[in-house]
Write a protein that holds these residues in place. Sequence first.
Motif, PDB file in Angstrom:
ATOM      1  N   ALA A 219       0.835  -1.203   0.000  1.00 53.97           N
ATOM      2  CA  ALA A 219       0.000   0.000   0.000  1.00 53.97           C
ATOM      3  C   ALA A 219       0.869   1.252   0.000  1.00 53.97           C
ATOM      4  CB  ALA A 219      -0.914  -0.005   1.212  1.00 53.97           C
ATOM      5  N   GLN A 220       0.437   2.268  -0.745  1.00 54.50           N
ATOM      6  CA  GLN A 220       1.190   3.506  -0.873  1.00 54.50           C
ATOM      7  C   GLN A 220       0.913   4.447   0.306  1.00 54.50           C
ATOM      8  OE1 GLN A 220       3.442   4.162  -3.651  1.00 54.50           O
ATOM      9  NE2 GLN A 220       3.108   1.947  -3.671  1.00 54.50           N
ATOM     10  N   ILE A 221       1.870   5.327   0.562  1.00 52.73           N
ATOM     11  CA  ILE A 221       1.793   6.248   1.708  1.00 52.73           C
ATOM     12  C   ILE A 221       1.909   7.683   1.204  1.00 52.73           C
ATOM     13  CG2 ILE A 221       2.872   6.910   3.893  1.00 52.73           C
ATOM     14  CD1 ILE A 221       4.051   4.002   3.922  1.00 52.73           C
ATOM     15  N   VAL A 222       1.045   8.565   1.706  1.00 51.65           N
ATOM     16  CA  VAL A 222       1.052   9.969   1.293  1.00 51.65           C
ATOM     17  C   VAL A 222       1.019  10.867   2.523  1.00 51.65           C
ATOM     18  CG1 VAL A 222      -0.134   9.429  -0.876  1.00 51.65           C
ATOM     19  CG2 VAL A 222      -1.465  10.141   1.133  1.00 51.65           C
ATOM     20  N   ALA A 223       1.400  12.141   2.309  1.00 53.34           N
ATOM     21  CA  ALA A 223       1.362  13.122   3.400  1.00 53.34           C
ATOM     22  C   ALA A 223      -0.012  13.768   3.510  1.00 53.34           C
ATOM     23  CB  ALA A 223       2.439  14.181   3.180  1.00 53.34           C
ATOM     24  N   LYS A 229      -5.025  14.387  -7.588  1.00 54.33           N
ATOM     25  CA  LYS A 229      -4.392  13.234  -8.227  1.00 54.33           C
ATOM     26  C   LYS A 229      -3.690  13.681  -9.507  1.00 54.33           C
ATOM     27  CE  LYS A 229      -7.895  10.109  -6.390  1.00 54.33           C
ATOM     28  NZ  LYS A 229      -8.975   9.161  -6.714  1.00 54.33           N
ATOM     29  N   PRO A 230      -2.585  13.032  -9.888  1.00 54.32           N
ATOM     30  CA  PRO A 230      -1.926  11.924  -9.189  1.00 54.32           C
ATOM     31  C   PRO A 230      -1.212  12.406  -7.925  1.00 54.32           C
ATOM     32  CG  PRO A 230      -0.606  12.572 -11.073  1.00 54.32           C
ATOM     33  CD  PRO A 230      -1.879  13.379 -11.148  1.00 54.32           C
ATOM     34  N   MET A 231      -1.417  11.702  -6.826  1.00 57.57           N
ATOM     35  CA  MET A 231      -0.836  12.089  -5.547  1.00 57.57           C
ATOM     36  C   MET A 231       0.678  11.865  -5.532  1.00 57.57           C
ATOM     37  SD  MET A 231      -3.496  10.631  -2.717  1.00 57.57           S
ATOM     38  CE  MET A 231      -5.220  11.120  -2.676  1.00 57.57           C
ATOM     39  N   THR A 232       1.355  12.625  -4.684  1.00 57.40           N
ATOM     40  CA  THR A 232       2.789  12.428  -4.455  1.00 57.40           C
ATOM     41  C   THR A 232       2.964  11.326  -3.421  1.00 57.40           C
ATOM     42  OG1 THR A 232       3.283  14.749  -4.925  1.00 57.40           O
ATOM     43  CG2 THR A 232       4.938  13.493  -3.688  1.00 57.40           C
ATOM     44  N   MET A 233       3.522  10.220  -3.848  1.00 56.05           N
ATOM     45  CA  MET A 233       3.712   9.073  -2.957  1.00 56.05           C
ATOM     46  C   MET A 233       5.036   9.217  -2.205  1.00 56.05           C
ATOM     47  SD  MET A 233       0.975   7.442  -3.562  1.00 56.05           S
ATOM     48  CE  MET A 233      -0.295   7.283  -4.832  1.00 56.05           C
ATOM     49  N   LEU A 234       4.979   9.032  -0.895  1.00 58.57           N
ATOM     50  CA  LEU A 234       6.185   9.118  -0.070  1.00 58.57           C
ATOM     51  C   LEU A 234       6.891   7.770   0.071  1.00 58.57           C
ATOM     52  CD1 LEU A 234       4.905  11.374   2.859  1.00 58.57           C
ATOM     53  CD2 LEU A 234       6.204  12.063   0.837  1.00 58.57           C
ATOM     54  N   GLY A 235       6.142   6.694  -0.165  1.00 59.47           N
ATOM     55  CA  GLY A 235       6.727   5.368   0.010  1.00 59.47           C
ATOM     56  C   GLY A 235       5.646   4.319   0.022  1.00 59.47           C
TER      57      GLY A 235
END
Length: 294
Positions: A219-223, A229-235
């Motif tokens: 699963a992706q992690i966001v702030a 969208k598209p969201m900036t994924m942190l990890g």
Amino acid sequence: EDGFIYDDGVVGRLAEDRFHVTTTTGGAPRVLQHMEDYLQTEFPHLNVWLTSTTEQWAVIAVQGPKAREIIAPFIDGLDISNEAFPHMSVAECTIMGVPGRLFRMSFTGELGFEVNVPADFGAAVWKAIWERAQSMGACLYGTETMHVLRAEKGYIIVGQDTDGTVTPDDSGYGWAVSKKKTDFVGIRGLKRPDLVREGRKQLVGLFTKDPKDVLEEGAQIVADPNQPKPMTMLGHVTSSYWSETLGRSIAIALVADGRAKMGSTLYVPMADRTISVEVTDMVFFDKEGGRING
């Protein structure tokens, strides 16, 4: 040479010039090939020989607070007390009358030993240890149990918590890389600007705000879950389990600048909802290491 984590294992020194090297479960062939390649191309002047002994040894892991008591009657020629044989010790000895090698190490966070005997004697030694262990209230444990135990202690699985771009520092194991040696395989890679820049993804722990929520691995992690969208994924989540010991879910994740985000709230957007998580240390249980050093 690229500076990334390739595999993990334990190197046991049996004598001044003799070592027993372990790897991940399926990693032995590629690690041996990698070492042989370096021996022949980079260090041909060394008086070193590499031999695969995977098929020669049967290995029995005995873990838990009674591990020493369970194996003690089977070990001859070796003092396995905590003082004489501390964590990360290895020695040759006699095990049930046959030559063996005993490692004191653990992938569970508990007091642990790995009993190595010649493969032909593996079944007989396992049966004897198991019969004694049963009489003392022990049980067999499988890989899922091992995965939960290792995650509670923040022990990583190469290939699951790493993705081929993770350095020792990214994983929290920078302390294992020598600061004194002027040269070793990987030292140039580790000095590349991209591998020391700020913003690299680092392994951290995650607690879901609702302890009953178990995150999905991958699963992706966001702030900000409300960003366009598209969201900036942190990890992303690398490991996730329910911990019966802690009475809650735990997870490990690769997060950009993860260590700088300790204590902060991040979000895991899912198809039906968004899960709030807190960034934590990777060691969820027995931070002082009292159990493994018992």
